[in-house]
Design a protein around this motif. Structure first.
Motif, PDB file in Angstrom:
ATOM      1  N   ALA A 253      14.441   1.058   6.281  1.00 44.25           N
ATOM      2  CA  ALA A 253      13.406   1.595   7.160  1.00 44.25           C
ATOM      3  C   ALA A 253      12.146   2.008   6.401  1.00 44.25           C
ATOM      4  O   ALA A 253      11.183   2.470   7.013  1.00 44.25           O
ATOM      5  CB  ALA A 253      13.955   2.791   7.938  1.00 44.25           C
ATOM      6  N   GLY A 254      12.161   1.859   5.072  1.00 42.93           N
ATOM      7  CA  GLY A 254      11.002   2.272   4.276  1.00 42.93           C
ATOM      8  C   GLY A 254      11.473   2.953   3.010  1.00 42.93           C
ATOM      9  O   GLY A 254      12.667   3.247   2.876  1.00 42.93           O
ATOM     10  N   PRO A 255      10.536   3.205   2.073  1.00 43.92           N
ATOM     11  CA  PRO A 255      10.939   3.847   0.821  1.00 43.92           C
ATOM     12  C   PRO A 255      11.764   5.092   1.101  1.00 43.92           C
ATOM     13  O   PRO A 255      11.385   5.914   1.941  1.00 43.92           O
ATOM     14  CB  PRO A 255       9.599   4.213   0.175  1.00 43.92           C
TER      15      PRO A 255
ATOM     16  N   THR B 236       7.262  -2.577   9.827  1.00 39.59           N
ATOM     17  CA  THR B 236       6.006  -2.128   9.215  1.00 39.59           C
ATOM     18  C   THR B 236       6.080  -2.529   7.752  1.00 39.59           C
ATOM     19  O   THR B 236       7.010  -2.105   7.051  1.00 39.59           O
ATOM     20  CB  THR B 236       5.890  -0.587   9.293  1.00 39.59           C
ATOM     21  N   HIS B 237       5.141  -3.324   7.294  1.00 36.42           N
ATOM     22  CA  HIS B 237       5.160  -3.831   5.927  1.00 36.42           C
ATOM     23  C   HIS B 237       6.526  -4.464   5.598  1.00 36.42           C
ATOM     24  O   HIS B 237       7.004  -4.372   4.468  1.00 36.42           O
ATOM     25  CB  HIS B 237       4.883  -2.715   4.912  1.00 36.42           C
TER      26      HIS B 237
ATOM     27  N   PRO C 192       0.797  -1.230   0.000  1.00 34.55           N
ATOM     28  CA  PRO C 192       0.000   0.000   0.000  1.00 34.55           C
ATOM     29  C   PRO C 192       0.830   1.281   0.000  1.00 34.55           C
ATOM     30  O   PRO C 192       0.281   2.358  -0.184  1.00 34.55           O
ATOM     31  CB  PRO C 192      -0.806  -0.115   1.302  1.00 34.55           C
ATOM     32  N   TRP C 193       2.131   1.159   0.208  1.00 32.24           N
ATOM     33  CA  TRP C 193       2.954   2.359   0.300  1.00 32.24           C
ATOM     34  C   TRP C 193       3.290   2.930  -1.081  1.00 32.24           C
ATOM     35  O   TRP C 193       3.215   2.250  -2.090  1.00 32.24           O
ATOM     36  CB  TRP C 193       4.255   2.051   1.050  1.00 32.24           C
ATOM     37  N   CYS C 194       3.684   4.220  -1.072  1.00 33.76           N
ATOM     38  CA  CYS C 194       4.236   4.876  -2.260  1.00 33.76           C
ATOM     39  C   CYS C 194       5.748   4.724  -2.166  1.00 33.76           C
ATOM     40  O   CYS C 194       6.340   4.999  -1.124  1.00 33.76           O
ATOM     41  CB  CYS C 194       3.844   6.356  -2.256  1.00 33.76           C
TER      42      CYS C 194
ATOM     43  N   PHE D 211       9.436  -3.419   6.492  1.00 34.47           N
ATOM     44  CA  PHE D 211      10.544  -2.473   6.665  1.00 34.47           C
ATOM     45  C   PHE D 211      10.765  -2.258   8.173  1.00 34.47           C
ATOM     46  O   PHE D 211       9.811  -2.245   8.951  1.00 34.47           O
ATOM     47  CB  PHE D 211      10.202  -1.130   6.009  1.00 34.47           C
TER      48      PHE D 211
END
Lengths: 352, 352
Positions: B321-323, B293-294, B179-181, B296
């Motif tokens: 840690a994320g995009p 989270t997801h 769901p992330w960008c 990451f």
């Protein structure tokens, strides 16, 4: 030997993180803030909650301030401005003007964290009637109301039934000379839209936008939540004019997804004002002779060197370097602390 | 007393900056990289130029590698994986598996910079025909060609006349669980579009998008340049299907701005694949028991504490840690270096 190892200019998120980082590495810091209190824009502009996690701004910034307040390596000077500089790192003489008058201090290195100011929607563009209509307000005016736990029509003091946000006011606008995207306004408008819907479940909320820039996890955390849980209406469109009809303001423009003109009466119109370099950022760029882009201080090395400026020993962090969200500001504050301490270590300067 | 003060896991932009930062602060670093060479995704996936400044990826990453290669405080271990851990910071025992077999090392603190992997457009969604049609490729396949100084139709080896990018493949897609960008694909697609137009001035280039997320100065530096100087066609729309007709691939969908269905034959279709946690990130989250989270790795403190995890002494930086864009990765790498050194200073551990 300098009295302070590192002079941090600006007490917002980037400056607070930088000051803490430098002290945690064992170097002395002087933290200079022009305002009477620390916390930066979230405190000075009375933000209600922070994006994206909606934590209370006063509490969150309070925690950042508290962490550095009792550190013996940190000397905090509020109501103080940097008015002059001579010499070069690691032997800088910096003139400060504070409540007790002027004084000269020595510093080995400097971190400029002087941030941004909000675009003034009345100054450079008249099209939105900000100074003309009481019910045309900004993201910042809205934060102040939300912080006080209410959201009303400024003209009547009553709860609005229909509210809209207009994105990119003072951003992505080459006519007024602000071609950049301010990065955070999409997220902040959506956060405020959620907060308004929470306070006023009967109020319809619209967001007129060009592109919704909810990058990373904000997509999930804010954008979808706003649409699904809080029924915020996102309308891709261009607003060309705001006029008055009766006691309402009328938003005219085009819904580019539906391909038709829109003309909608609103009780309150909220302008999503963007970021401009703050007065302090402009002054520090001049004083320390730092090259700038659109008035924001340039780092060298592009994407791969985010806090190093072209002047040895002078570093930049947060929105002083360009539009930045809180994550950017805090990461850059931490990185600048590392660079400043490493610079002093190399110069063999340490006052412990 | 640990042999290495800080173990940095991952030799991409975040890990390289972290390693350099820790060493610049006077602490010993062991930098562990699974691949045979340092540089991370820009090198391993053969990127041509980096966003947003279009600097040569090999040269730029080469400079980052060079800065740490001759540092006596940094021990570089390529072709090496972290396979086990016991104890807790500042007294960690970490098992490594490298070319010389397995060995146990001690570390005071760890920075996890294990990054992302590109979404596999054939694995979870079949709608784009990635494994079916030779002329459906990804952003990464395109980088490889651009790095070699050419751009051709894979099926014929000839120059294409009509090319399109499809954004958000494996991002903003809840059906496949992402769901992330992914934050950077808009910029990278636009950069590649410019590079294709430079190589092939007769080739028409289209970008199908939901929102163009060119935040900050990218708006000015990439987006406007692509439209005005390089005549890249940005079409807001949803692509629903890719089929074959003759020797071309046909893109079917809806142009949401014009409000009409589109069906356009293309010589090459480029899928703008997003970021997923890398295998290394998933493994390190498990090994060091870091909440995610997801997939990451989570930092604690939200926006105001970007590199600190819930496990003392273990920090995270970059796309682990994320995009993250390059600026994020480098700033976080620097901030993590500061936090790790500060952690060791507090624990009174230093091997100098």
């Amino acid at each position: 030997m300098p009295e302070s190892n590192v002079l941090v200019i600006g007490g917002g998120p980037a400056g607070l993180e930088a000051a803490r980082g430098v002290a945690d590495l064992g170097y002395r810091v002087k933290l200079v803030e022009k305002a009477e209190q620390l916390g930066g824009m979230p405190i000075l502009a009375d933000y209600a909650a922070l994006t994206p996690n909606m934590v209370n701004a006063e509490e969150a910034m309070g925690e950042m301030v508290q962490r550095i307040e009792n550190d013996e390596l940190i000397d905090i000077c509020t109501s103080t401005e940097v008015i002059g500089v001579s010499g070069s790192s690691p032997e800088l003489q910096v003139s400060l003007k504070g409540p007790g008058g002027e004084e000269d201090v020595q510093a080995g290195s400097v971190i400029v964290a002087t941030g941004f100011q909000h675009f003034d929607p009345g100054k450079e563009t008249q099209m939105y009637g900000y100074y003309e209509f009481d019910d045309v307000i900004t993201l910042v005016d809205t934060e102040k109301m939300l912080k006080a736990g209410k959201f009303v029509r400024p003209s009547t003091g009553e709860a609005p039934k229909q509210v809209c946000f207009i994105q990119c006011v003072g951003s992505r606008d080459r006519q007024i000379g602000n071609p950049w995207c301010s990065k955070v306004c999409c997220g902040i408008a959506t956060k405020e839209a959620i907060e308004i819907r929470r306070l006023l479940p009967d109020c319809r909320v619209f967001i007129f936008y060009i592109d919704m820039r909810m990058y990373g996890f904000w997509e999930d955390e804010i954008y979808w939540q706003a649409q699904e849980k809080y029924k915020v209406n996102f309308i891709r469109g261009i607003v060309t004019e705001i006029t008055k009809r009766g006691d309402q303001v009328v938003v005219k423009g085009e819904d580019t997804t539906m391909g038709r003109p829109v003309e909608v009466p609103m009780d309150v119109v909220i302008l999503s004002v963007g970021m401009e370099p703050s007065e302090g950022t402009t002054k520090m760029a001049e004083l320390f002779q730092l090259p700038s882009t659109h008035g924001f201080i340039e780092s060298i090395g592009g994407a791969l060197n985010t806090v190093v400026t072209s002047v040895p020993g002078i570093f930049v962090a947060g929105a002083a370097a360009g539009p930045a969200d809180l994550e950017d500001s805090v990461s850059m504050g931490g990185a600048a602390a590392m660079k400043a301490a490493a610079f002093l270590r190399k110069a063999n300067l340490r006052v412990a």
